[in-house]
Structure formats: C-alpha cells, structure tokens
Design a protein around this motif. Sequence first.
Motif, PDB file in Angstrom:
ATOM      1  N   VAL A  50     -42.219  30.494  25.944  1.00  0.00           N
ATOM      2  CA  VAL A  50     -41.989  29.081  25.620  1.00  0.00           C
ATOM      3  C   VAL A  50     -40.541  28.920  25.168  1.00  0.00           C
ATOM      4  O   VAL A  50     -40.033  29.706  24.358  1.00  0.00           O
ATOM      5  N   CYS A  51     -39.883  27.907  25.721  1.00  0.00           N
ATOM      6  CA  CYS A  51     -38.489  27.662  25.373  1.00  0.00           C
ATOM      7  C   CYS A  51     -38.380  27.200  23.920  1.00  0.00           C
ATOM      8  O   CYS A  51     -39.036  26.241  23.512  1.00  0.00           O
ATOM      9  N   GLY A  52     -37.556  27.895  23.171  1.00  0.00           N
ATOM     10  CA  GLY A  52     -37.432  27.642  21.738  1.00  0.00           C
ATOM     11  C   GLY A  52     -36.382  26.592  21.416  1.00  0.00           C
ATOM     12  O   GLY A  52     -35.750  26.011  22.302  1.00  0.00           O
ATOM     13  N   GLN A  88     -40.557  33.779  22.595  1.00  0.00           N
ATOM     14  CA  GLN A  88     -39.836  32.503  22.449  1.00  0.00           C
ATOM     15  C   GLN A  88     -38.368  32.836  22.183  1.00  0.00           C
ATOM     16  O   GLN A  88     -38.077  33.804  21.489  1.00  0.00           O
ATOM     17  N   ASN A  89     -37.493  32.026  22.748  1.00  0.00           N
ATOM     18  CA  ASN A  89     -36.064  32.233  22.493  1.00  0.00           C
ATOM     19  C   ASN A  89     -35.593  31.252  21.418  1.00  0.00           C
ATOM     20  O   ASN A  89     -36.316  30.336  21.011  1.00  0.00           O
ATOM     21  N   ASN A  90     -34.386  31.465  20.982  1.00  0.00           N
ATOM     22  CA  ASN A  90     -33.744  30.552  20.037  1.00  0.00           C
ATOM     23  C   ASN A  90     -32.309  30.429  20.527  1.00  0.00           C
ATOM     24  O   ASN A  90     -31.579  31.416  20.571  1.00  0.00           O
ATOM     25  N   GLY A 234     -24.655  30.919  30.133  1.00  0.00           N
ATOM     26  CA  GLY A 234     -25.193  29.569  30.297  1.00  0.00           C
ATOM     27  C   GLY A 234     -26.629  29.550  29.801  1.00  0.00           C
ATOM     28  O   GLY A 234     -27.249  30.589  29.559  1.00  0.00           O
ATOM     29  N   TRP A 235     -27.170  28.339  29.712  1.00  0.00           N
ATOM     30  CA  TRP A 235     -28.477  28.141  29.083  1.00  0.00           C
ATOM     31  C   TRP A 235     -29.623  28.719  29.918  1.00  0.00           C
ATOM     32  O   TRP A 235     -30.510  29.405  29.400  1.00  0.00           O
ATOM     33  N   HIS A 236     -29.627  28.458  31.233  1.00  0.00           N
ATOM     34  CA  HIS A 236     -30.794  28.861  32.036  1.00  0.00           C
ATOM     35  C   HIS A 236     -30.920  30.380  32.152  1.00  0.00           C
ATOM     36  O   HIS A 236     -32.007  30.924  32.070  1.00  0.00           O
ATOM     37  N   GLU A 238     -29.971  32.533  30.090  1.00  0.00           N
ATOM     38  CA  GLU A 238     -30.421  33.075  28.794  1.00  0.00           C
ATOM     39  C   GLU A 238     -31.947  33.225  28.810  1.00  0.00           C
ATOM     40  O   GLU A 238     -32.493  34.291  28.495  1.00  0.00           O
ATOM     41  N   CYS A 239     -32.634  32.147  29.194  1.00  0.00           N
ATOM     42  CA  CYS A 239     -34.101  32.200  29.190  1.00  0.00           C
ATOM     43  C   CYS A 239     -34.634  33.149  30.259  1.00  0.00           C
ATOM     44  O   CYS A 239     -35.608  33.857  30.033  1.00  0.00           O
ATOM     45  N   THR A 240     -33.982  33.160  31.426  1.00  0.00           N
ATOM     46  CA  THR A 240     -34.419  34.089  32.480  1.00  0.00           C
ATOM     47  C   THR A 240     -34.368  35.520  31.962  1.00  0.00           C
ATOM     48  O   THR A 240     -35.322  36.286  32.111  1.00  0.00           O
ATOM     49  N   PRO A 263     -33.295  20.450  34.902  1.00  0.00           N
ATOM     50  CA  PRO A 263     -33.009  21.634  35.715  1.00  0.00           C
ATOM     51  C   PRO A 263     -33.427  22.957  35.067  1.00  0.00           C
ATOM     52  O   PRO A 263     -33.437  23.983  35.749  1.00  0.00           O
ATOM     53  N   HIS A 264     -33.789  22.959  33.775  1.00  0.00           N
ATOM     54  CA  HIS A 264     -33.857  24.242  33.071  1.00  0.00           C
ATOM     55  C   HIS A 264     -34.855  25.225  33.695  1.00  0.00           C
ATOM     56  O   HIS A 264     -34.496  26.352  34.049  1.00  0.00           O
ATOM     57  N   HIS A 265     -36.111  24.808  33.814  1.00  0.00           N
ATOM     58  CA  HIS A 265     -37.095  25.768  34.323  1.00  0.00           C
ATOM     59  C   HIS A 265     -36.930  26.034  35.814  1.00  0.00           C
ATOM     60  O   HIS A 265     -37.206  27.133  36.288  1.00  0.00           O
TER      61      HIS A 265
HETATM   62 ZN    ZN Z   1     -35.343  27.789  27.733  1.00  0.00          ZN
END
Ligand code: ZN
Length: 419
Positions: A50-52, A88-90, A234-236, A238-240, A263-265
């Motif tokens: 889950v995106c934090g 979860q990320n932060n 970049g943001w995306h 990071e979550c990947t 665009p994130h997911h």
């Molecule tokens: Zn995220």
Amino acid sequence: MRSWPAPQVPRIDIESPGAPEVVQVHDTSTGRLEPAGPGVAEGVAARLYVCGITPYDATHLGHANTYLTFDLLNRAWRDLGLEVQYTQNNTDVDDPLLERATRDGIDWRDLAQDQTDLFRRDMEALRVLPPQDYLGATETIDWASRAIEKLAEKGAAYQLEGDEFPDWYFDVTSDSDFMRVSHLDEQQAMAKFTEMGGDPDRPGKRNRLDPLVWRQARPGEPSWHSSLGDGRPGWHIECTAIALDTLGTDFHVQGGGSDLAFPHHEMSAAHAQVLTGERFAQSYVHSGLVALEGEKMSKSRGNLELVSRLLQQGADPMAIRLAMLGHHWREDWEWDGDQLTAATKRLGRWRQVTAEDATLDVRPLLETVRTALRTDLDAPSAIASIDAWVDASLAVKGDDTEGPAVLGQITDALLGVEL
Ligand code: ZN
Ligand code: 5CA
C-alpha cells in the motif's frame, strides 16, 4: 524505519460454513469483483503493498480512510487463516516535502520525522495493523538506482541530452501492455499526468508521458551518489523498487487512494513489467477520496480534518474508525462532524450489549458479517447487520451466553473496533 505497535487481534474460533472462502475485491484493472489473495489451501502468505504517506503535513481523514480500507482487507485475510505480508513505503524525500520545509525554515528530515511519528500515532490509535516492512524512500535509494540502471541496460530508461540537469526518464513505449491498470485514452492520460505534476512538454523526452525516474541534484537539494549521477529517485520507481525487493513479483494487491491509479500505479506496474518480465501485482485496488467543504481533502489545499485534532478534542478513536467504516471503501464521501456523533452513539449501543448476560444467537451474525467483508469489504452492510442484531438482542431476552463476548471479537477482529 520503525512501524507502529500491533494491536492484539482476537481469533474467532467459530466456523461459518456459509461464508465465502476467499475475499473478493473490486479491481480497477478489470473493473470487476475479483478474488484477491491466495486460497487458504495454497499455504502461502497474502502479499500486500500500500502506498504510504508523504510526511509533510499531518495525517488527515482521507489518508486514514485509505489505510482503513486496506486494514479491512488485512483483517479479512487473517480471519480466513491467511498470513499477510504487508509492505508500505514512506515518501520521506519529495518536492512538496522539501518545499514545505524551506517555507517553514526547518530541516526536511525533521519535518519528515515529526509527521511520520504523528502518522504512526494516529494509525496506532485507530488500531490499523502495521505493515511488516515500513520503508522510507531515503532508506532504499540504492534499490531504486539499481532498478533504473537495469532499465537503462534494457534501453527502457534514458538520460536527457543537452539539458543543464540531465535527468533520467522511463520510456513508456518499452512496456507493450502499458495502461493495464487505468485504461485511459491519450487525452485523459495527458490531462491526469499534467495535473499530478508530470512534465509532458519537457524538451528531449522521447514520449510526452514518460515519467521521471532519477532527478539530478539541483543546488541546495538533498542527493545521493549513484552511477546515474548524484540525485534522487522519482516517485514511481521508488514504489516499484520497494515492492519488488520486499514482496517479489506477482504479489496479490497493490493499493492506495483512487488518485494514485494513474499515473502512479500505472507507471510502477510498467517499470516492474519491463524490469522483471513478470506481472507486478495481481489486483489493483483503489479506495475512494474523502472531501471536506466540497473538495477532496488535501494537504496542498489545506481543507483538512485531522485524526490527531479529533483525538485532541476528546473523540473516541473507535468512533472515528466506525464513522469512516460507515462509508463503503470505494465511495467518495464528505466528512462532517455529525458522522462522528452518530458513530459515538452506535458504539455506545454495541458496548451496552457486551455487558449483557446473553444475546440472540451470535453465529448467524458472524456468518453475515464475514460474508459482507469477504464480498468487497462491505463494512456498511456488516455494520447494519450488527446494528439489527444489537437492537434485537437488547429488546428480546436471548439465551446465547457467548454472544456478548463474541460480538466483541467480531467487531475487533473484523472491523478493528474494540468495544
Ligand atoms: Zn506509491
Ligand atoms: N507517498 C505517496 C504514495 S507513494 C502519496 O500519495 N502520499 S500522500 O500522503 O499524498 O497520500 C497517502 C495515501 O492517502 C495515498 O494512498 C493517497 O491515495 C491517499 N489519499 C490522499 N488524499 C486522500 C483523500 N482525500 N481521501 C482518501 N485518500 C487519500
């Protein structure tokens, strides 16, 4: 990065043969209700990402609502007997965080730390089950930079040429199934991309929708050393990187608020597909957005109601939780104080039953609540059945002496509401 203390969750030792044996959830990518997570017989853990938060301002009810949604999923899985592996990320370094720290004349690290602590306290008060892996972007920079290097080797990431700041971008055409999550047409995608901080018109990009994956250090900005140049991810990506490195590919659910679908997911899934050749997540699950005064609650607009403020004003955290659960997780809704008043009353009635000697038979209620939650996490319908059973049990003398205690287990284990 520390997460927050886990509440004790009771196990309910009563079977419900009539309830579904799998949790079904609405999946954005198919637009349908789909089974989410493994079957119990597979003997494997359900894997959830889950995106934090981006910790630059206090947790508002919108964030809390999103984490409550995935807490319902976590609890429904556990009630089925599944183990859950939750990451979860932060986003503890990002443009809005740096801008806010500069505006307020404080160190960005202190701002992130303070707001993360506040978030943890709010989540603990609301009895949200913590993720096992709670990871800051600043703790995983090398995971992201390695992922970008690999994308570059595959020709899917490229560096701008002739720019004062030669940032790295991801080529969206390298993913043959791009748009698997949100299925937007080009016009919709462009509008959303721009609205969410994208830069379609930057010279030197191969495609207008290409997202940034590595930002070269600007003067005065924090940066990390890597073969890509000194900078930050970049943001995306990071979550990947955090999802792949903790959960692996093809994990069960990627979640967040509906503002993150594109665009994130979309971009995170595209990065992962090109990196690994495998599917990123099986289901993409997006909760509705909470508004205040007619507009989506957002840190940047400032129209917020905070969990911490309501707690300070003396609200019972379980009533806050119950008020939010009164809305189906997919719904967009608007907060007002009356909902808290109604939830406080409801909580009082439920608590009244736990002091009784006996109730009506609790087993049919348990089966109904389990069925509601396993069918698209339908908390409002679960709450309505509990209300009806509570009212009847208070009106009629029942003979189920286990009932009062089991009601407490049901609300606690499945809804996270401790009576
Ligand atoms: Zn995220
Ligand atoms: N750090 C990124 C995700 S990697 C981020 O979006 N952070 S955030 O702080 O802006 O949002 C945290 C989570 O709360 C996200 O899942 C987002 O979709 C959700 N969220 C933000 N605003 C609202 C809102 N008004 N209602 C419901 N959920 C919201």
